[in-house]
Structures are given as structure tokens and as C-alpha cells.
Motif scaffolding. Sequence first.
Motif, PDB file in Angstrom:
ATOM      1  N   THR A   1       0.819  -1.208   0.000  1.00 38.99           N
ATOM      2  CA  THR A   1       0.000   0.000   0.000  1.00 38.99           C
ATOM      3  C   THR A   1       0.851   1.255   0.000  1.00 38.99           C
ATOM      4  O   THR A   1       0.428   2.285  -0.520  1.00 38.99           O
ATOM      5  CB  THR A   1      -0.984   0.025   1.188  1.00 38.99           C
ATOM      6  N   LYS A   2       2.054   1.172   0.544  1.00 37.99           N
ATOM      7  CA  LYS A   2       2.948   2.335   0.520  1.00 37.99           C
ATOM      8  C   LYS A   2       3.317   2.687  -0.921  1.00 37.99           C
ATOM      9  O   LYS A   2       3.215   3.833  -1.343  1.00 37.99           O
ATOM     10  CB  LYS A   2       4.211   2.064   1.333  1.00 37.99           C
ATOM     11  N   VAL A   3       3.724   1.681  -1.694  1.00 40.10           N
ATOM     12  CA  VAL A   3       4.100   1.907  -3.088  1.00 40.10           C
ATOM     13  C   VAL A   3       2.897   2.381  -3.896  1.00 40.10           C
ATOM     14  O   VAL A   3       2.991   3.346  -4.656  1.00 40.10           O
ATOM     15  CB  VAL A   3       4.706   0.624  -3.699  1.00 40.10           C
ATOM     16  N   LEU A   4       1.766   1.713  -3.718  1.00 37.01           N
ATOM     17  CA  LEU A   4       0.570   2.104  -4.456  1.00 37.01           C
ATOM     18  C   LEU A   4       0.110   3.501  -4.038  1.00 37.01           C
ATOM     19  O   LEU A   4      -0.249   4.324  -4.884  1.00 37.01           O
ATOM     20  CB  LEU A   4      -0.543   1.076  -4.237  1.00 37.01           C
ATOM     21  N   GLY A   5       0.161   3.798  -2.739  1.00 38.87           N
ATOM     22  CA  GLY A   5      -0.219   5.121  -2.248  1.00 38.87           C
ATOM     23  C   GLY A   5       0.650   6.219  -2.830  1.00 38.87           C
ATOM     24  O   GLY A   5       0.159   7.288  -3.205  1.00 38.87           O
ATOM     25  N   GLU A   6       1.946   5.964  -2.949  1.00 39.77           N
ATOM     26  CA  GLU A   6       2.847   6.945  -3.548  1.00 39.77           C
ATOM     27  C   GLU A   6       2.494   7.191  -5.014  1.00 39.77           C
ATOM     28  O   GLU A   6       2.535   8.325  -5.491  1.00 39.77           O
ATOM     29  CB  GLU A   6       4.299   6.480  -3.405  1.00 39.77           C
ATOM     30  N   SER A   7       2.138   6.136  -5.729  1.00 36.42           N
ATOM     31  CA  SER A   7       1.738   6.281  -7.135  1.00 36.42           C
ATOM     32  C   SER A   7       0.459   7.096  -7.257  1.00 36.42           C
ATOM     33  O   SER A   7       0.346   7.964  -8.126  1.00 36.42           O
ATOM     34  CB  SER A   7       1.535   4.903  -7.776  1.00 36.42           C
TER      35      SER A   7
ATOM     36  N   ARG B   1      -0.728   9.299  -5.075  1.00 39.81           N
ATOM     37  CA  ARG B   1      -0.418  10.698  -4.719  1.00 39.81           C
ATOM     38  C   ARG B   1       0.269  11.423  -5.879  1.00 39.81           C
ATOM     39  O   ARG B   1      -0.049  12.580  -6.171  1.00 39.81           O
ATOM     40  CB  ARG B   1       0.480  10.743  -3.482  1.00 39.81           C
ATOM     41  N   ALA B   2       1.210  10.751  -6.524  1.00 30.73           N
ATOM     42  CA  ALA B   2       1.933  11.384  -7.643  1.00 30.73           C
ATOM     43  C   ALA B   2       0.967  11.710  -8.781  1.00 30.73           C
ATOM     44  O   ALA B   2       1.021  12.810  -9.351  1.00 30.73           O
ATOM     45  CB  ALA B   2       3.051  10.468  -8.132  1.00 30.73           C
ATOM     46  N   TYR B   3       0.080  10.789  -9.108  1.00 29.96           N
ATOM     47  CA  TYR B   3      -0.882  11.035 -10.182  1.00 29.96           C
ATOM     48  C   TYR B   3      -1.839  12.158  -9.798  1.00 29.96           C
ATOM     49  O   TYR B   3      -2.125  13.050 -10.603  1.00 29.96           O
ATOM     50  CB  TYR B   3      -1.665   9.753 -10.504  1.00 29.96           C
ATOM     51  N   PHE B   4      -2.311  12.140  -8.558  1.00 32.48           N
ATOM     52  CA  PHE B   4      -3.228  13.172  -8.075  1.00 32.48           C
ATOM     53  C   PHE B   4      -2.562  14.546  -8.162  1.00 32.48           C
ATOM     54  O   PHE B   4      -3.159  15.509  -8.644  1.00 32.48           O
ATOM     55  CB  PHE B   4      -3.630  12.855  -6.630  1.00 32.48           C
ATOM     56  N   ARG B   5      -1.340  14.641  -7.701  1.00 32.04           N
ATOM     57  CA  ARG B   5      -0.628  15.930  -7.731  1.00 32.04           C
ATOM     58  C   ARG B   5      -0.358  16.388  -9.164  1.00 32.04           C
ATOM     59  O   ARG B   5      -0.403  17.586  -9.456  1.00 32.04           O
ATOM     60  CB  ARG B   5       0.655  15.831  -6.926  1.00 32.04           C
ATOM     61  N   PHE B   6      -0.077  15.438 -10.058  1.00 30.86           N
ATOM     62  CA  PHE B   6       0.102  15.793 -11.465  1.00 30.86           C
ATOM     63  C   PHE B   6      -1.162  16.448 -11.995  1.00 30.86           C
ATOM     64  O   PHE B   6      -1.103  17.499 -12.644  1.00 30.86           O
ATOM     65  CB  PHE B   6       0.448  14.549 -12.296  1.00 30.86           C
ATOM     66  N   LEU B   7      -2.312  15.847 -11.724  1.00 33.38           N
ATOM     67  CA  LEU B   7      -3.577  16.427 -12.184  1.00 33.38           C
ATOM     68  C   LEU B   7      -3.841  17.768 -11.511  1.00 33.38           C
ATOM     69  O   LEU B   7      -4.326  18.706 -12.150  1.00 33.38           O
ATOM     70  CB  LEU B   7      -4.739  15.469 -11.913  1.00 33.38           C
ATOM     71  N   GLN B   8      -3.529  17.868 -10.241  1.00 32.93           N
ATOM     72  CA  GLN B   8      -3.732  19.100  -9.481  1.00 32.93           C
ATOM     73  C   GLN B   8      -2.900  20.243 -10.066  1.00 32.93           C
ATOM     74  O   GLN B   8      -3.372  21.366 -10.180  1.00 32.93           O
ATOM     75  CB  GLN B   8      -3.340  18.838  -8.035  1.00 32.93           C
ATOM     76  N   GLU B   9      -1.680  19.944 -10.452  1.00 37.47           N
ATOM     77  CA  GLU B   9      -0.768  20.962 -10.970  1.00 37.47           C
ATOM     78  C   GLU B   9      -0.936  21.213 -12.465  1.00 37.47           C
ATOM     79  O   GLU B   9      -0.383  22.184 -12.990  1.00 37.47           O
ATOM     80  CB  GLU B   9       0.675  20.549 -10.681  1.00 37.47           C
ATOM     81  N   ASN B  10      -1.683  20.368 -13.161  1.00 36.05           N
ATOM     82  CA  ASN B  10      -1.862  20.470 -14.616  1.00 36.05           C
ATOM     83  C   ASN B  10      -3.328  20.324 -14.989  1.00 36.05           C
ATOM     84  O   ASN B  10      -3.711  19.360 -15.666  1.00 36.05           O
ATOM     85  CB  ASN B  10      -1.030  19.396 -15.325  1.00 36.05           C
TER      86      ASN B  10
ATOM     87  N   MET C   1      -9.816   9.305  -0.251  1.00 36.67           N
ATOM     88  CA  MET C   1      -9.680   8.374  -1.366  1.00 36.67           C
ATOM     89  C   MET C   1      -8.637   7.306  -1.049  1.00 36.67           C
ATOM     90  O   MET C   1      -8.857   6.116  -1.294  1.00 36.67           O
ATOM     91  CB  MET C   1      -9.281   9.134  -2.636  1.00 36.67           C
ATOM     92  N   LEU C   2      -7.514   7.719  -0.474  1.00 34.28           N
ATOM     93  CA  LEU C   2      -6.466   6.759  -0.125  1.00 34.28           C
ATOM     94  C   LEU C   2      -6.951   5.781   0.940  1.00 34.28           C
ATOM     95  O   LEU C   2      -6.707   4.574   0.835  1.00 34.28           O
ATOM     96  CB  LEU C   2      -5.209   7.488   0.345  1.00 34.28           C
ATOM     97  N   ARG C   3      -7.656   6.279   1.943  1.00 38.21           N
ATOM     98  CA  ARG C   3      -8.163   5.385   2.997  1.00 38.21           C
ATOM     99  C   ARG C   3      -9.124   4.348   2.412  1.00 38.21           C
ATOM    100  O   ARG C   3      -9.027   3.159   2.699  1.00 38.21           O
ATOM    101  CB  ARG C   3      -8.866   6.186   4.094  1.00 38.21           C
ATOM    102  N   ILE C   4     -10.053   4.804   1.608  1.00 38.14           N
ATOM    103  CA  ILE C   4     -11.046   3.901   1.015  1.00 38.14           C
ATOM    104  C   ILE C   4     -10.381   2.922   0.050  1.00 38.14           C
ATOM    105  O   ILE C   4     -10.592   1.712   0.111  1.00 38.14           O
ATOM    106  CB  ILE C   4     -12.137   4.713   0.279  1.00 38.14           C
ATOM    107  N   PHE C   5      -9.576   3.453  -0.824  1.00 32.91           N
ATOM    108  CA  PHE C   5      -8.989   2.647  -1.897  1.00 32.91           C
ATOM    109  C   PHE C   5      -7.951   1.658  -1.381  1.00 32.91           C
ATOM    110  O   PHE C   5      -7.988   0.476  -1.704  1.00 32.91           O
ATOM    111  CB  PHE C   5      -8.366   3.574  -2.948  1.00 32.91           C
ATOM    112  N   LEU C   6      -7.019   2.135  -0.585  1.00 34.08           N
ATOM    113  CA  LEU C   6      -5.930   1.261  -0.156  1.00 34.08           C
ATOM    114  C   LEU C   6      -6.416   0.130   0.740  1.00 34.08           C
ATOM    115  O   LEU C   6      -5.896  -0.986   0.670  1.00 34.08           O
ATOM    116  CB  LEU C   6      -4.823   2.068   0.516  1.00 34.08           C
ATOM    117  N   ASP C   7      -7.411   0.374   1.558  1.00 34.40           N
ATOM    118  CA  ASP C   7      -7.948  -0.709   2.379  1.00 34.40           C
ATOM    119  C   ASP C   7      -8.530  -1.802   1.492  1.00 34.40           C
ATOM    120  O   ASP C   7      -8.436  -2.979   1.810  1.00 34.40           O
ATOM    121  CB  ASP C   7      -9.007  -0.174   3.345  1.00 34.40           C
TER     122      ASP C   7
END
Length: 134
Positions: free
Chosen positions: A8-14, A16-25, A115-121
Motif C-alpha cells: 500500500t505504501k508503493v501504491l499510495g505513492e503512485s 499521490r503522484a498522479y493526483f498531484r500531477f492532475l492538481q498541478e496540470n 480516497m487513499l483510505r477507502i482505496f488502499l484498504d
Amino acid sequence: MARAEAGTKVLGESIRAYFRFLQENPEKVRLMGWAHLERDTECMGEVGLLIQHGVERLRQAQEQGMLRADVDPRHIIISFVGLATHWFTTKHEFCQPTTEDPKCMQADANYLDDMLRIFLDGVLPRKGEPPRGK
């Protein structure tokens, strides 16, 4: 670190990175939406390579017992991409950018956390579930 925590750490990082990409673009959200609707494979070519890489990494995590083995790794990616992308196409329905409401000012961060809490669980291995292929 337990296997599930590592997965979940690796998936969570992915995520977050995608979310931030969309947020910034924000312009990319619209562009990708149109490309998907128009089935523009040329525009989406690089995205396809990223998805293939992600599917392989998720499959490896499943084989190691880090993530549930009974879920298609492509569906995991489709789900988190859809959840993140949908937020940026519809958040105006939940919060107006001009509001002074602190919840709206923190809307992106609050949504990502939930989203992370719901999804990663949901992708954690179930008790007693053997790794994929075993």
C-alpha cells in the motif's frame, strides 16, 4: 514493514503522484478526457506504456502477497486513475473556488486523504489469502 504495508505504501505513492500531477496540470485533465472520448490512441500512447509498467509492478506485488491477488491489476489502475480524474472534473460541484469555507480550501487534500483510505484498504490482502499463483 509487513508485506501489505509495503504494497500500500508503493501504491499510495503512485496515487499521490498522479493526483498531484492532475492538481498541478488542470489543462491535462481536459485534454486526457477528450483523448479518451475520441479514442485518440496517438495522444494516449505514452500513458499506455505507463499503465503497462504499473500493471506489471502491481502483478509483482500480488505475487509477493503485498496486494490482493483476486483483483485484476489493470482494474486497480483504472480505479485509482478514475477516482483522481473524476475529482478534478467534478470538484466544482462540491466546492466553489471563491468560497471562504475552510473545507473547500482544503478540498483537494481532504479528498485525497479519504480516497487513499477507502482505496488502499480495498487492495489489501484478505486474511489467509495466498499470494497470486500459489
